[in-house]
Design a protein around this motif. Sequence first.
Motif, PDB file in Angstrom:
ATOM      1  N   GLY A   1      16.396  41.783  38.796  1.00 60.02           N
ATOM      2  CA  GLY A   1      17.760  41.938  38.311  1.00 60.02           C
ATOM      3  C   GLY A   1      18.165  40.923  37.254  1.00 60.02           C
ATOM      4  N   ASP A   2      17.183  40.242  36.655  1.00 58.38           N
ATOM      5  CA  ASP A   2      17.466  39.232  35.635  1.00 58.38           C
ATOM      6  C   ASP A   2      17.237  39.798  34.242  1.00 58.38           C
ATOM      7  N   ARG A   3      18.042  39.342  33.303  1.00 61.16           N
ATOM      8  CA  ARG A   3      17.907  39.817  31.925  1.00 61.16           C
ATOM      9  C   ARG A   3      16.834  39.064  31.146  1.00 61.16           C
ATOM     10  N   ILE A   4      16.712  37.767  31.427  1.00 61.72           N
ATOM     11  CA  ILE A   4      15.848  36.888  30.644  1.00 61.72           C
ATOM     12  C   ILE A   4      14.901  36.145  31.569  1.00 61.72           C
ATOM     13  N   GLY A   5      13.669  35.959  31.130  1.00 64.44           N
ATOM     14  CA  GLY A   5      12.699  35.171  31.874  1.00 64.44           C
ATOM     15  C   GLY A   5      11.982  34.201  30.956  1.00 64.44           C
ATOM     16  N   ILE A   6      11.313  33.237  31.565  1.00 60.98           N
ATOM     17  CA  ILE A   6      10.514  32.252  30.835  1.00 60.98           C
ATOM     18  C   ILE A   6       9.063  32.411  31.268  1.00 60.98           C
ATOM     19  N   ALA A   7       8.142  32.365  30.302  1.00 55.46           N
ATOM     20  CA  ALA A   7       6.721  32.515  30.621  1.00 55.46           C
ATOM     21  C   ALA A   7       6.151  31.224  31.191  1.00 55.46           C
ATOM     22  N   SER A   8       5.331  31.368  32.218  1.00 58.38           N
ATOM     23  CA  SER A   8       4.627  30.211  32.764  1.00 58.38           C
ATOM     24  C   SER A   8       3.216  30.109  32.198  1.00 58.38           C
ATOM     25  N   ALA A   9       2.522  31.248  32.138  1.00 61.52           N
ATOM     26  CA  ALA A   9       1.132  31.251  31.688  1.00 61.52           C
ATOM     27  C   ALA A   9       0.731  32.660  31.291  1.00 61.52           C
ATOM     28  N   ILE A  10      -0.322  32.747  30.477  1.00 59.12           N
ATOM     29  CA  ILE A  10      -0.949  34.025  30.127  1.00 59.12           C
ATOM     30  C   ILE A  10      -2.291  34.088  30.844  1.00 59.12           C
ATOM     31  N   TRP A  11      -2.506  35.182  31.551  1.00 59.83           N
ATOM     32  CA  TRP A  11      -3.768  35.360  32.266  1.00 59.83           C
ATOM     33  C   TRP A  11      -4.956  35.304  31.297  1.00 59.83           C
ATOM     34  N   PRO A  12      -6.109  34.806  31.753  1.00 59.22           N
ATOM     35  CA  PRO A  12      -7.319  34.925  30.928  1.00 59.22           C
ATOM     36  C   PRO A  12      -7.665  36.398  30.731  1.00 59.22           C
ATOM     37  N   HIS A  13      -8.114  36.748  29.539  1.00 62.82           N
ATOM     38  CA  HIS A  13      -8.384  38.150  29.257  1.00 62.82           C
ATOM     39  C   HIS A  13      -9.400  38.275  28.128  1.00 62.82           C
ATOM     40  N   GLY A  14     -10.009  39.441  28.045  1.00 65.13           N
ATOM     41  CA  GLY A  14     -10.999  39.672  26.996  1.00 65.13           C
ATOM     42  C   GLY A  14     -11.286  41.142  26.809  1.00 65.13           C
ATOM     43  N   ARG A  15     -12.101  41.405  25.785  1.00 69.85           N
ATOM     44  CA  ARG A  15     -12.533  42.761  25.464  1.00 69.85           C
ATOM     45  C   ARG A  15     -14.054  42.783  25.418  1.00 69.85           C
ATOM     46  N   TRP A  16     -14.639  43.800  26.069  1.00 71.05           N
ATOM     47  CA  TRP A  16     -16.078  43.974  26.105  1.00 71.05           C
ATOM     48  C   TRP A  16     -16.429  45.386  25.644  1.00 71.05           C
ATOM     49  N   ARG A  17     -17.483  45.509  24.837  1.00 66.98           N
ATOM     50  CA  ARG A  17     -17.934  46.820  24.361  1.00 66.98           C
ATOM     51  C   ARG A  17     -19.180  47.233  25.136  1.00 66.98           C
ATOM     52  N   PHE A  18     -19.124  48.416  25.712  1.00 69.10           N
ATOM     53  CA  PHE A  18     -20.247  48.975  26.469  1.00 69.10           C
ATOM     54  C   PHE A  18     -20.852  50.114  25.648  1.00 69.10           C
ATOM     55  N   ASP A  19     -22.106  49.947  25.220  1.00 68.39           N
ATOM     56  CA  ASP A  19     -22.807  50.978  24.450  1.00 68.39           C
ATOM     57  C   ASP A  19     -23.845  51.660  25.331  1.00 68.39           C
ATOM     58  N   PHE A  20     -23.567  52.898  25.711  1.00 67.38           N
ATOM     59  CA  PHE A  20     -24.501  53.707  26.490  1.00 67.38           C
ATOM     60  C   PHE A  20     -25.278  54.604  25.526  1.00 67.38           C
ATOM     61  N   ARG A  21     -26.601  54.398  25.427  1.00 67.64           N
ATOM     62  CA  ARG A  21     -27.414  55.140  24.466  1.00 67.64           C
ATOM     63  C   ARG A  21     -28.375  56.074  25.191  1.00 67.64           C
ATOM     64  N   GLY A  22     -28.239  57.352  24.869  1.00 66.23           N
ATOM     65  CA  GLY A  22     -29.113  58.350  25.457  1.00 66.23           C
ATOM     66  C   GLY A  22     -29.819  59.149  24.395  1.00 66.23           C
TER      67      GLY A  22
END
Length: 405
Positions: free
Chosen positions: A197-218
């Motif tokens: 029910g709050d309008r405004i918040g303050i950030a504490s931290a950003i989760w660790p995150h990443g992008r991975w590419r999976f190449d399936f070759r047939g």
Amino acid sequence: MSFHSMWAELLPVGRSSASGGYRRFAWTGADADCRAWFRQQAEARGLTHEVDRNGNQWAWLGDPAAGNAVVTGSHLDSVPDGGAFDGPLGVVSAFAALDELRARGARFTRPLGIVNFGDEEGARFGLACVGSRLTAGALTAEDARRLTDADGITLPEAMEAAGYDPDAIGPDPERLARIGAFVELHVEQGRALDLSGDRIGIASAIWPHGRWRFDFRGEANHAGTTRLADRRDPMPSYAETVLAARREAELAGAVATFGKIAVEPNGVNAIPSLVRGWLDSRAADQASLDTVVTGIEKAAREYAAAHGVDLDVVRESFTPVVEFDHALRDEVARILGHDTELSVPVLGTGAGHDAGILSGRVPTAMLFVRNPTGVSHSPAESATEDDCVAGVTALADVLEGLART
């Protein structure tokens, strides 16, 4: 110019009539229109407008060379068919907050800056926060020059076509040295504020995150004449990996998403030779993220082996956990809580931001504005007018409190 009039002016830029979402991709016509809008807003207020070596736009009140500046802003680009608020809310609110401070007659002892970071979403070249990464030295010029879009156009080629000099890109320690504090306002990408029910918040931290590419070759073959037993079809392995990602994320209390896929030869009556999928995964801590990604890769390799398919996994980007500057976060909370009844909860987030990239080099903080749908990266992303105005006021209070000290 009011928040509402600025918002209405920017709203049509890059909007798809088909989806209702936005396609403001880096170094395209829509991006150029957004940049022109930013410059117009800066010049209309008598601010000094600059474009740095990495294509980021800056608007300054006071002499930035004096250092210890208080800077706010966000980005104006979008994901494919994204919402109106992710990024632009922070930029529009920055100009509106400056207008409010001038109306108050506020006086500052520190320079004020507003920034539009380029290519934050990574929608065109596949890497998020390119502008801020280059500036902070988190992305080398050499790696940036190797980035290409789906049409094979490199980042330097795109910049040059848009009228910018790609030879200058790279770390910008002199510009970072100007900044004493960076505060980014952003629509919340979740429902924590709506539920509290709050309008405004303050950030504490950003989760660790990443992008991975999976190449399936047939092996490509005819869909109508090749027996199931004779196929080396990468699609079933990919599909099973998508389901494995959901299972691993649920077990770890994390998130994992395969949201982008490329198929070759991409014919209805052809067995694919290649299925390339991109995994986005995020978790509250590094150990949980490692567990999720390791589990997904292990399952993918087992599925690929069972179907006679080769698999390559490439980590394309990664951002460790970001703990926002505690002293700045506490000062922001103090400013917003002083002589008011405003409740300002402190929230973690799984979304990456330019503020997170800069946090390793300058003190950073973030404000969130309530999103009643909890939806982001979609046309359903929203915030009410009252909450947006509350965000402008909160940002103005923070800027005034910081820039007078």
